[in-house]
Design a protein around this motif. Structure first.
Motif, mmCIF file in Angstrom:
data_model
loop_
_atom_site.group_PDB
_atom_site.id
_atom_site.type_symbol
_atom_site.label_atom_id
_atom_site.label_comp_id
_atom_site.label_asym_id
_atom_site.label_seq_id
_atom_site.Cartn_x
_atom_site.Cartn_y
_atom_site.Cartn_z
ATOM 1 N N ALA A 163 118.610 217.826 40.063
ATOM 2 C CA ALA A 163 119.342 219.069 40.342
ATOM 3 C C ALA A 163 118.467 220.308 40.201
ATOM 4 C CB ALA A 163 120.540 219.184 39.403
ATOM 5 N N SER A 164 117.148 220.113 40.124
ATOM 6 C CA SER A 164 116.247 221.244 39.909
ATOM 7 C C SER A 164 116.082 222.097 41.161
ATOM 8 C CB SER A 164 114.867 220.737 39.466
ATOM 9 O OG SER A 164 114.289 219.948 40.489
ATOM 10 N N LEU A 165 115.608 223.323 40.956
ATOM 11 C CA LEU A 165 115.346 224.204 42.080
ATOM 12 C C LEU A 165 114.227 223.649 42.942
ATOM 13 C CD1 LEU A 165 116.124 226.912 43.394
ATOM 14 C CD2 LEU A 165 114.335 227.996 42.024
ATOM 15 N N ASP A 166 113.231 222.994 42.338
ATOM 16 C CA ASP A 166 112.144 222.434 43.136
ATOM 17 C C ASP A 166 112.632 221.305 44.043
ATOM 18 O OD1 ASP A 166 111.954 222.285 40.162
ATOM 19 O OD2 ASP A 166 110.952 220.386 40.537
ATOM 20 N N ARG A 167 113.667 220.590 43.601
ATOM 21 C CA ARG A 167 114.282 219.576 44.482
ATOM 22 C C ARG A 167 114.919 220.268 45.682
ATOM 23 N NH1 ARG A 167 115.976 216.739 47.656
ATOM 24 N NH2 ARG A 167 116.954 214.678 47.526
ATOM 25 N N GLN A 168 115.537 221.385 45.446
ATOM 26 C CA GLN A 168 116.143 222.168 46.509
ATOM 27 C C GLN A 168 115.074 222.706 47.461
ATOM 28 O OE1 GLN A 168 119.130 225.003 45.209
ATOM 29 N NE2 GLN A 168 118.329 226.529 46.621
ATOM 30 N N VAL A 169 113.957 223.149 46.893
ATOM 31 C CA VAL A 169 112.859 223.663 47.698
ATOM 32 C C VAL A 169 112.361 222.600 48.678
ATOM 33 C CG1 VAL A 169 110.438 224.416 47.596
ATOM 34 C CG2 VAL A 169 112.101 225.378 46.018
ATOM 35 N N MET A 170 112.312 221.354 48.228
ATOM 36 C CA MET A 170 111.851 220.290 49.108
ATOM 37 C C MET A 170 112.779 220.101 50.304
ATOM 38 S SD MET A 170 108.944 219.132 48.522
ATOM 39 C CE MET A 170 109.173 217.923 49.823
ATOM 40 N N GLU A 171 114.073 220.257 50.085
ATOM 41 C CA GLU A 171 115.013 220.156 51.207
ATOM 42 C C GLU A 171 114.760 221.287 52.214
ATOM 43 O OE1 GLU A 171 116.958 217.708 51.881
ATOM 44 O OE2 GLU A 171 116.542 216.664 49.989
ATOM 45 N N GLN A 172 114.475 222.470 51.695
ATOM 46 C CA GLN A 172 114.175 223.591 52.572
ATOM 47 C C GLN A 172 112.867 223.361 53.332
ATOM 48 O OE1 GLN A 172 114.794 226.365 49.130
ATOM 49 N NE2 GLN A 172 115.796 227.635 50.665
ATOM 50 N N LEU A 173 111.867 222.846 52.619
ATOM 51 C CA LEU A 173 110.579 222.567 53.258
ATOM 52 C C LEU A 173 110.738 221.533 54.369
ATOM 53 C CD1 LEU A 173 107.475 223.016 53.226
ATOM 54 C CD2 LEU A 173 107.330 221.049 51.671
ATOM 55 N N LYS A 174 111.517 220.508 54.117
ATOM 56 C CA LYS A 174 111.757 219.476 55.132
ATOM 57 C C LYS A 174 112.409 220.066 56.378
ATOM 58 C CE LYS A 174 113.766 215.716 53.746
ATOM 59 N NZ LYS A 174 114.722 214.849 52.999
ATOM 60 N N LYS A 175 113.384 220.934 56.173
ATOM 61 C CA LYS A 175 114.096 221.520 57.309
ATOM 62 C C LYS A 175 113.200 222.465 58.101
ATOM 63 C CE LYS A 175 118.407 223.806 58.613
ATOM 64 N NZ LYS A 175 119.731 224.288 58.158
ATOM 65 N N ILE A 176 112.403 223.272 57.389
ATOM 66 C CA ILE A 176 111.535 224.241 58.058
ATOM 67 C C ILE A 176 110.428 223.551 58.857
ATOM 68 C CG2 ILE A 176 109.799 226.049 57.647
ATOM 69 C CD1 ILE A 176 111.515 226.933 55.256
ATOM 70 N N THR A 177 109.837 222.495 58.282
ATOM 71 C CA THR A 177 108.680 221.845 58.906
ATOM 72 C C THR A 177 109.025 220.608 59.718
ATOM 73 O OG1 THR A 177 108.271 220.485 56.935
ATOM 74 C CG2 THR A 177 107.197 222.655 57.051
ATOM 75 N N GLY A 178 110.209 220.039 59.485
ATOM 76 C CA GLY A 178 110.598 218.823 60.195
ATOM 77 C C GLY A 178 109.973 217.561 59.653
ATOM 78 N N ILE A 179 109.424 217.609 58.443
ATOM 79 C CA ILE A 179 108.773 216.428 57.878
ATOM 80 C C ILE A 179 109.778 215.522 57.185
ATOM 81 C CG2 ILE A 179 106.571 217.600 57.560
ATOM 82 C CD1 ILE A 179 107.261 217.883 54.568
ATOM 83 N N GLU A 180 109.375 214.245 57.056
ATOM 84 C CA GLU A 180 110.134 213.289 56.261
ATOM 85 C C GLU A 180 109.213 212.788 55.155
ATOM 86 O OE1 GLU A 180 113.233 212.338 56.114
ATOM 87 O OE2 GLU A 180 113.783 213.717 57.720
ATOM 88 N N VAL A 181 109.605 213.000 53.910
ATOM 89 C CA VAL A 181 108.784 212.593 52.780
ATOM 90 C C VAL A 181 109.635 211.882 51.740
ATOM 91 C CG1 VAL A 181 107.108 214.465 53.065
ATOM 92 C CG2 VAL A 181 109.119 214.819 51.611
ATOM 93 N N ASN A 182 108.986 211.141 50.878
ATOM 94 C CA ASN A 182 109.663 210.553 49.731
ATOM 95 C C ASN A 182 109.660 211.581 48.607
ATOM 96 O OD1 ASN A 182 110.166 207.981 50.843
ATOM 97 N ND2 ASN A 182 108.080 207.316 50.397
ATOM 98 N N ILE A 183 110.844 211.940 48.118
ATOM 99 C CA ILE A 183 110.953 212.911 47.031
ATOM 100 C C ILE A 183 111.240 212.159 45.739
ATOM 101 C CG2 ILE A 183 112.160 214.941 46.175
ATOM 102 C CD1 ILE A 183 112.915 215.581 49.073
ATOM 103 N N ALA A 184 110.311 212.258 44.804
ATOM 104 C CA ALA A 184 110.449 211.550 43.529
ATOM 105 C C ALA A 184 110.922 212.509 42.451
ATOM 106 C CB ALA A 184 109.113 210.930 43.129
ATOM 107 N N THR A 185 112.070 212.217 41.830
ATOM 108 C CA THR A 185 112.602 213.060 40.757
ATOM 109 C C THR A 185 112.194 212.509 39.398
ATOM 110 O OG1 THR A 185 114.702 211.861 40.712
ATOM 111 C CG2 THR A 185 114.567 213.780 42.165
#
Length: 324
Positions: A163-185
């Motif tokens: 639930a961290s802000l950095d987890r949220q940032v990754m969702e934004q980064l994915k949407k802006i760049t169109g990338i698909e990555v594995n997000i490890a919490t």
């Protein structure tokens, strides 16, 4: 004994009662208590844990109480919130706030949420950075994004709690760049850092304060900041915007307590935090850690929290993020 002979005694008892009441009221208004506990959901070495422990000895002198830090981990902050929400509202226990406690409340719906805590004071804004190990081939955020585009779903990037802000940032980064990555919490920034250092992750999102030791040791490389401008202490690190990614993030760090805190407690903290921020030793540390003093008193912080909650609800709706 006549009625008249008992009257002076009753008057004496009344005066004594008034004195006792006044003394009790005075005792209730006396703050601080002997020991003040600062609770964090962060793991040891995580951002909140680090700054609270750095601040504690200076706060102790200014506040006039023994100040200790307690790590209450689990549930992305749910256990820590419950621990503080159920504490006595006498100013003896507080919670180190970050966006995580809002997001956990909105997404996980724990028994005790941000609404069960009283915003006391905000202290810092904490710039978010993207980092890799110096052994990594990635030297910029652009290179990391290009690698993720070339190998969809194969690049792993770490964040702290779900639930961290950095987890949220990754969702934004994915949407802006169109990338698909594995997000490890992780349980916190300290655990995340270990997995970047050992090469399990290609990169991590965190804060300078929790990375500073490894940066100075030459083990960690910063490849981007999610700030409007470059960080003063790291002028060679470009912002995400400079690398073509329009993403700026503000992470707050403050203090909350149980509901019903007395006014004298709120006032004591409103006066103590600005004083602590002026302590030369602490000032030197937080400036080097990239923390930006952003003091808000009880009323300002409560308003800020209300607005932040609404912004987060909108973000979750826009990105299709649902609760557990």
């Amino acid at each position: 004994m006549s009625l008249f002979s008992r009257a002076p005694l009753r008057a004496g008892f009344a005066v004594a009662a008034l004195v006792l009441c006044a003394t009790a009221a005075s005792a209730q208004e006396k703050y601080p208590v002997g020991t003040v506990t600062l609770v964090t959901h962060s793991s040891p070495g995580g951002g909140t844990d680090v700054y609270l422990r750095e601040m504690a000895p200076h706060l102790q002198k200014v506040l006039g109480a023994n100040v200790v830090v307690e790590n209450v981990r689990g549930g992305s902050g749910a256990k820590a919130m419950a621990h503080v929400a159920q504490a006595k509202a006498d100013g003896s226990m507080f919670y180190g706030t970050t966006p995580s406690f809002i997001n956990t409340s909105l997404l996980s719906k724990p028994q005790f949420t941000y609404a069960d805590l009283e915003p006391v004071v905000n202290i810092f804004m904490d710039p978010q950075v993207v980092y890799t190990t110096t052994k990594s081939d990635f030297t910029t955020l652009t290179e990391l994004v290009e690698a993720a585009k070339a190998k969809p779903g194969q690049v792993a990037i770490g964040v702290s709690t779900p639930a961290s802000l950095d987890r949220q940032v990754m969702e934004q980064l994915k949407k802006i760049t169109g990338i698909e990555v594995n997000i490890a919490t992780h349980d916190g920034g300290g655990d995340l850092l270990i997995n970047v250092l050992n090469g399990t992750l290609a990169a991590g999102i965190g804060e300078v304060q929790e990375l500073r030791g490894q940066i100075e040791a030459g083990e960690i490389r910063l490849i981007a900041t999610y700030t409007e401008e470059r960080l003063e202490n790291y002028p060679d690190v470009p912002t995400a915007r400079e690398q073509g990614i329009d993403l700026v993030v503000n992470k707050f760090r403050g203090i909350a307590g149980p509901k019903g805190l007395p006014e004298d407690v709120l006032q004591a903290w409103a006066q103590a935090i600005p004083a602590v921020l002026e302590v030369p030793e602490f000032k030197k540390w937080y400036e080097a850690a990239g923390l930006i003093p952003t003091v808000m008193d009880h009323q300002e912080y409560a308003k800020f929290m209300t607005d932040f909650v609404e912004d987060q609800k909108k973000f979750f709706a826009d990105y299709g993020v649902t609760s557990d």
